[in-house]
Scaffold this active site. Structure first.
Site, PDB file in Angstrom:
ATOM      1  N   ASP A 113       0.620  -1.135  -0.021  1.00  9.76           N
ATOM      2  CA  ASP A 113       0.100  -0.098  -0.113  1.00  9.76           C
ATOM      3  C   ASP A 113       0.879   1.317  -0.071  1.00  9.76           C
ATOM      4  O   ASP A 113       0.621   2.306  -0.672  1.00  9.76           O
ATOM      5  CB  ASP A 113      -0.943   0.048   1.479  1.00  9.76           C
ATOM      6  CG  ASP A 113      -1.984  -0.564   1.171  1.00  9.76           C
ATOM      7  OD1 ASP A 113      -2.303  -1.305   0.167  1.00  9.76           O
ATOM      8  OD2 ASP A 113      -2.848  -0.564   2.019  1.00  9.76           O
TER       9      ASP A 113
ATOM     10  N   ASP B 116       0.842   4.185  -2.667  1.00  6.93           N
ATOM     11  CA  ASP B 116       0.520   5.514  -2.338  1.00  6.93           C
ATOM     12  C   ASP B 116       1.570   6.496  -2.751  1.00  6.93           C
ATOM     13  O   ASP B 116       1.209   7.606  -3.280  1.00  6.93           O
ATOM     14  CB  ASP B 116       0.168   5.639  -0.991  1.00  6.93           C
ATOM     15  CG  ASP B 116      -1.006   4.952  -0.457  1.00  6.93           C
ATOM     16  OD1 ASP B 116      -1.750   4.615  -1.403  1.00  6.93           O
ATOM     17  OD2 ASP B 116      -1.226   4.748   0.854  1.00  6.93           O
TER      18      ASP B 116
ATOM     19  N   LYS C 138     -11.375  12.827  12.942  1.00  6.35           N
ATOM     20  CA  LYS C 138     -12.256  13.669  12.534  1.00  6.35           C
ATOM     21  C   LYS C 138     -12.646  14.425  13.650  1.00  6.35           C
ATOM     22  O   LYS C 138     -12.546  14.222  14.575  1.00  6.35           O
ATOM     23  CB  LYS C 138     -13.541  12.452  12.184  1.00  6.35           C
ATOM     24  CG  LYS C 138     -13.295  11.496  11.350  1.00  6.35           C
ATOM     25  CD  LYS C 138     -14.718  10.796  11.185  1.00  6.35           C
ATOM     26  CE  LYS C 138     -14.456   9.414  10.220  1.00  6.35           C
ATOM     27  NZ  LYS C 138     -15.480   8.446  10.482  1.00  6.35           N
TER      28      LYS C 138
ATOM     29  N   LYS D 175      -8.844   2.775  11.375  1.00  2.00           N
ATOM     30  CA  LYS D 175      -9.239   3.110   9.806  1.00  2.00           C
ATOM     31  C   LYS D 175      -9.215   1.486   9.012  1.00  2.00           C
ATOM     32  O   LYS D 175      -8.087   0.820   9.141  1.00  2.00           O
ATOM     33  CB  LYS D 175      -8.108   3.513   8.945  1.00  2.00           C
ATOM     34  CG  LYS D 175      -8.360   3.801   7.334  1.00  2.00           C
ATOM     35  CD  LYS D 175      -7.467   4.795   6.631  1.00  2.00           C
ATOM     36  CE  LYS D 175      -7.846   5.077   5.223  1.00  2.00           C
ATOM     37  NZ  LYS D 175      -7.704   3.697   4.456  1.00  2.00           N
TER      38      LYS D 175
ATOM     39  N   LEU E  85     -10.463  10.105   1.764  1.00  4.24           N
ATOM     40  CA  LEU E  85      -9.690  11.080   3.209  1.00  4.24           C
ATOM     41  C   LEU E  85      -8.502  11.716   2.548  1.00  4.24           C
ATOM     42  O   LEU E  85      -7.666  10.824   1.729  1.00  4.24           O
ATOM     43  CB  LEU E  85      -9.740  10.209   4.121  1.00  4.24           C
ATOM     44  CG  LEU E  85     -10.984   9.859   5.028  1.00  4.24           C
ATOM     45  CD1 LEU E  85     -10.877   8.690   6.120  1.00  4.24           C
ATOM     46  CD2 LEU E  85     -11.577  10.884   5.633  1.00  4.24           C
TER      47      LEU E  85
HETATM   48  S1  IVH Z   1     -14.569   8.342   7.042  1.00 10.75           S
HETATM   49  C1  IVH Z   1     -14.968  11.383   3.382  1.00 10.75           C
HETATM   50  N1  IVH Z   1     -14.057   6.306   8.718  1.00 10.75           N
HETATM   51  O1  IVH Z   1     -10.917   4.835   4.429  1.00 10.75           O
HETATM   52  C2  IVH Z   1     -14.592  10.053   3.841  1.00 10.75           C
HETATM   53  N2  IVH Z   1     -13.391   6.225   6.297  1.00 10.75           N
HETATM   54  O2  IVH Z   1     -10.337   7.431   1.855  1.00 10.75           O
HETATM   55  C3  IVH Z   1     -15.085   9.743   4.913  1.00 10.75           C
HETATM   56  N3  IVH Z   1     -12.248   3.938   6.068  1.00 10.75           N
HETATM   57  O3  IVH Z   1     -12.302   4.218   1.419  1.00 10.75           O
HETATM   58  C4  IVH Z   1     -14.887   8.469   5.419  1.00 10.75           C
HETATM   59  N4  IVH Z   1     -12.491   3.157   7.869  1.00 10.75           N
HETATM   60  O4  IVH Z   1     -14.125   3.880   3.323  1.00 10.75           O
HETATM   61  C5  IVH Z   1     -14.053   6.981   7.390  1.00 10.75           C
HETATM   62  N5  IVH Z   1     -13.490   4.978  10.254  1.00 10.75           N
HETATM   63  C6  IVH Z   1     -13.338   5.506   8.989  1.00 10.75           C
HETATM   64  C7  IVH Z   1     -13.022   4.700   8.095  1.00 10.75           C
HETATM   65  C8  IVH Z   1     -13.067   5.099   6.573  1.00 10.75           C
HETATM   66  C9  IVH Z   1     -11.944   3.033   6.695  1.00 10.75           C
HETATM   67  C10 IVH Z   1     -12.106   3.920   4.359  1.00 10.75           C
HETATM   68  C11 IVH Z   1     -13.068   4.756   3.868  1.00 10.75           C
HETATM   69  C12 IVH Z   1     -12.335   5.248   2.217  1.00 10.75           C
HETATM   70  C13 IVH Z   1     -10.817   5.725   2.963  1.00 10.75           C
HETATM   71  C14 IVH Z   1     -10.692   6.939   3.147  1.00 10.75           C
END
Ligand code: IVH
Length: 681
Positions: free
Chosen positions: A34, A38, A286, A114, A82
């Site tokens: 990854d 990236d 967040k 995440k 994100l």
């Molecule tokens: S919040 C605006 N919370 O990470 C995006 N994303 O690029 C808000 N992901 O594919 C996403 N765990 O699906 C959020 N606790 C979490 C997350 C999460 C995994 C993934 C998401 C996206 C990537 C972010």
């Protein structure tokens, strides 16, 4: 670079990223880490931003290279990704940036794991799940409702939602245990193994033949809730609401009110993510207040109110520039590799331990070599390998020093041992300084104003040479030290004075006797209760103690026979330090507290005591019966059947898949043999 070179570089990056996307999304194979992926993508984005006219129409930065399986569905609210970083410093910058966006207001953050899976949007109408859609390019995704119904256990009908129609977003993933069970089935059949749970999740949700993926039990964690007629006040409230509605949520989340708490969370999970039932590749930070989130808004790509900190692979490579030799407290000489700085597990690293002379010889290291560096569990990085194929013909081998780099004394090697020692314990400066620092350590005599700078200053003017000298230090002399104000001198002297009351076991540890750590010091203090009795102990008496081997015994005997150490001990005794435990007192053993009360943290205070365990599978070091006995001796209970009341599942080789699956379902931490041993110790 010339424009033609830039154009070539962009083409190369586009081809590479497209190739890896194709492997990943179409074949379910990940041929690149990854992190490396990236880096490629990041470089491509940078070049495209700097030279927009050279951007290619087929650039993968325009959307991810997905294969369509279902009907394309437009998202009502774009599914953005994100902003992400591998550097802790950028989390600090993020926090500062956010605070500036809403000045004069308290901003709380929420940290969530995440999850390394596939983002999904679930649409509910009249309380019923009507559609499951992938993220796709963020604007529109694929309708994968049929797949999701087969492989995911999602709440179909929800009555407890604030209104009838809403959207839930979250991550579909394959629990580690399911992945392991599937792969062990494949290995039994001689089939090639799946690469990782995330790719298998993506492949499962896009499989053309649904019948083939029926046994792939995926899970889903919800993390966002959207309802046109209802606003949750905070992200935490949204998670609680999702939980109440019947969704699994990342229950290890934590609300943090400052950057320090965020960092603690990041560090804590860097160590413990391996204990979670799901692959976690980072932490999402967040802004907790959803009103503040709306005020901050989003950029074209990602929200301004969140950032993903990604855990780096714990291994990276760099170029060896130099090797230096450090003398430690015990005189052991450690070779240290200096290399071109690289980011590793959240920080820039430029130095790593090479352990000892054998290690240098075994690795056959040359200056300029490409070396691999690992940072396991956030400890000191170490060199774990070398790529000899890239060695320059003219480079020179690294030679281990024969004399102490600090005092010039010829180094000794204990027979059979790997380390070289400088035997000059009485005059070799780095040894003396490190011994004094160890004496002052928080877990020893806790003289916290005695840091490296003060120790340097004290040695510089020869005011102090050893621990006993500290107690004869006078205000007039100390206040003459460079950079010493009246207040700092008073504080130092007050700390030294206060250390006299530190209990005997602390003193024993503080002396820095080779191989005597905190635990052994406590054990010895409890057994002998006074320095005098310990000094008189015979080899046989010492050897009879549990967990005390020959090496420790020899070191204790050597220490007390050494006239130099005897003189220091006399000085300490004359100063009135605690040379015995008070009559009939015990020692309060410090408990290693977990940093917070998160659901999966297995090593919380209390450890084994009154905890319920189930053991499944076979183990490398112990039999099941031995593990059970050890648990019971440590105050735990061993049960044969798994229920939601069980605290830990100890899973070995071929652990029962149904036990693993149930443990996942009830969020019971699954520990390996080594975790249990640590816990008991
Ligand atoms: S919040 C605006 N919370 O990470 C995006 N994303 O690029 C808000 N992901 O594919 C996403 N765990 O699906 C959020 N606790 C979490 C997350 C999460 C995994 C993934 C998401 C996206 C990537 C972010």
């Amino acid at each position: 670079m010339e424009p033609s070179d830039i154009s070539k570089e962009i083409k190369r990056l586009v081809d590479l990223v497209r190739y890896y996307n194709e492997c990943y999304f179409q074949k379910g194979i990940s041929e690149i880490s990854d992190y490396a992926y990236d880096q490629l993508l990041e470089r491509l984005i940078q070049l495209e931003q700097a030279y927009p006219h050279l951007k290619r129409p087929d650039s993968p930065t325009e959307g991810i290279g997905e294969r369509s399986v279902g009907v394309a569905v437009a998202h009502q609210i774009p599914m953005r990704s994100l902003a992400k970083t591998y550097l802790e410093a950028e989390i600090v910058q993020f926090v500062e940036r956010v605070k500036k966006m809403v000045p004069d207001v308290v901003v709380d953050f929420i940290c969530e794991p995440k999850i390394d899976g596939v983002a999904l949007s679930l649409l509910y109408e009249q309380g019923h799940l009507v559609r499951v859609v992938t993220r796709g390019d963020g604007q529109k995704g694929d309708d994968i409702t049929a797949h999701a119904t087969q492989c995911l256990d999602l709440p179909q009908k929800i009555q407890s939602a604030p209104s009838a129609s809403f959207e839930v977003r979250g991550e579909a993933f394959m629990p580690k245990a399911v992945f392991l069970a599937l792969n062990s089935g494949r290995s039994a059949k001689g089939a090639p193994l799946w690469a990782n749970p995330r790719n298998l999740t993506a492949g499962t949700l896009k499989a053309l033949d649904l019948a083939l993926v029926k046994d792939r039990q995926l899970a889903f964690y919800g993390y966002s809730f959207y309802d046109a007629s209802y606003n949750c006040p905070t992200q935490e409230a949204a998670l609680v609401l999702l939980g109440r509605m019947g969704f699994s949520i990342p229950s290890t989340y934590k609300v943090c009110d400052d950057v320090r708490a965020i960092m603690d969370y990041i560090h804590y999970w860097a160590q413990h993510k391996k204990d979670l039932p799901v692959d976690v590749d980072g932490i999402v930070v967040k802004v907790n207040n959803l009103h503040q989130q709306r005020m901050m808004g989003t950029t074209a790509k990602s929200p301004r109110w969140a950032i993903a900190y990604k855990y780096q692979p714990e291994m990276a490579h760099s170029i060896l520039e130099k090797v230096s030799f450090q003398v430690g407290r015990t005189g052991a000489v450690t070779p240290v590799a200096h290399f071109r700085p690289i980011p590793l597990a959240g920080t820039m690293v430029r130095r790593a331990s090479l352990h000892n002379a054998d290690e240098i010889a075994r690795r056959d290291l040359y200056l300029g070599d490409t070396i691999f560096i690992e940072k396991g569990g956030e400890i000191i990085p170490k060199v774990v390998g070398v790529d000899r194929t890239r060695r320059d013909k003219n480079s020179k081998p690294i030679v281990f020093v024969r004399a102490c780099p600090a005092c010039g004394t010829l180094l000794h090697r204990t027979p059979g041992g790997a380390a070289y020692y400088c035997p000059n314990t009485q005059h070799c400066l780095p040894q003396l300084k490190a011994t004094l620092l160890h004496f002052a350590h928080r877990k020893a005599m806790d003289i916290h104003t005695l840091g490296p700078k003060t120790v340097d200053a004290l040695f510089e003017v020869k005011l102090v040479q050893n621990a006993a000298d500290l107690y004869t230090l006078r205000y007039e002399a100390a206040s003459q030290l460079a950079g010493f104000q009246a207040l700092s001198t008073q504080k130092l002297l007050a700390n030294i004075q206060a250390s006299k009351t530190k209990p005997f076991d602390h003193l024993l540890f503080a002396l820095g006797i080779k191989h005597i750590g905190e635990t052994v010091a406590k054990q010895l203090a409890l057994h002998f209760r006074s320095m005098e009795r310990l000094q008189r102990a015979t080899q046989a008496e010492l050897l009879a103690l549990p967990n005390i081997g020959e090496k420790i015994v020899q070191s204790i005997l050597d220490y007390f026979q050494d006239p130099y150490q005897q003189a220091i001990l006399s000085g300490l005794q004359a100063a009135g330090l605690q040379f015995a435990l008070p009559e009939s007192s015990g020692i309060l053993m410090p408990l290693d507290r977990a940093q917070n009360s998160m659901a999966y943290a297995p090593f919380e205070a209390g450890l084994c005591a009154s905890k319920k365990f189930v053991i499944s599978g076979t183990f490398q070091k112990f039999t099941r019966a031995e593990l059970a006995q050890a648990i019971e001796q440590a105050g735990g209970r061993v049960l044969s059947a798994l229920s939601s009341k069980v605290d830990y599942l100890i899973a070995g080789h071929k652990a029962g898949p149904s036990k693993l699956a149930k443990a996942m379902q009830w969020s019971i931490p699954i520990l390996e043999e080594n975790d249990l041993i640590k816990m008991i110790q």
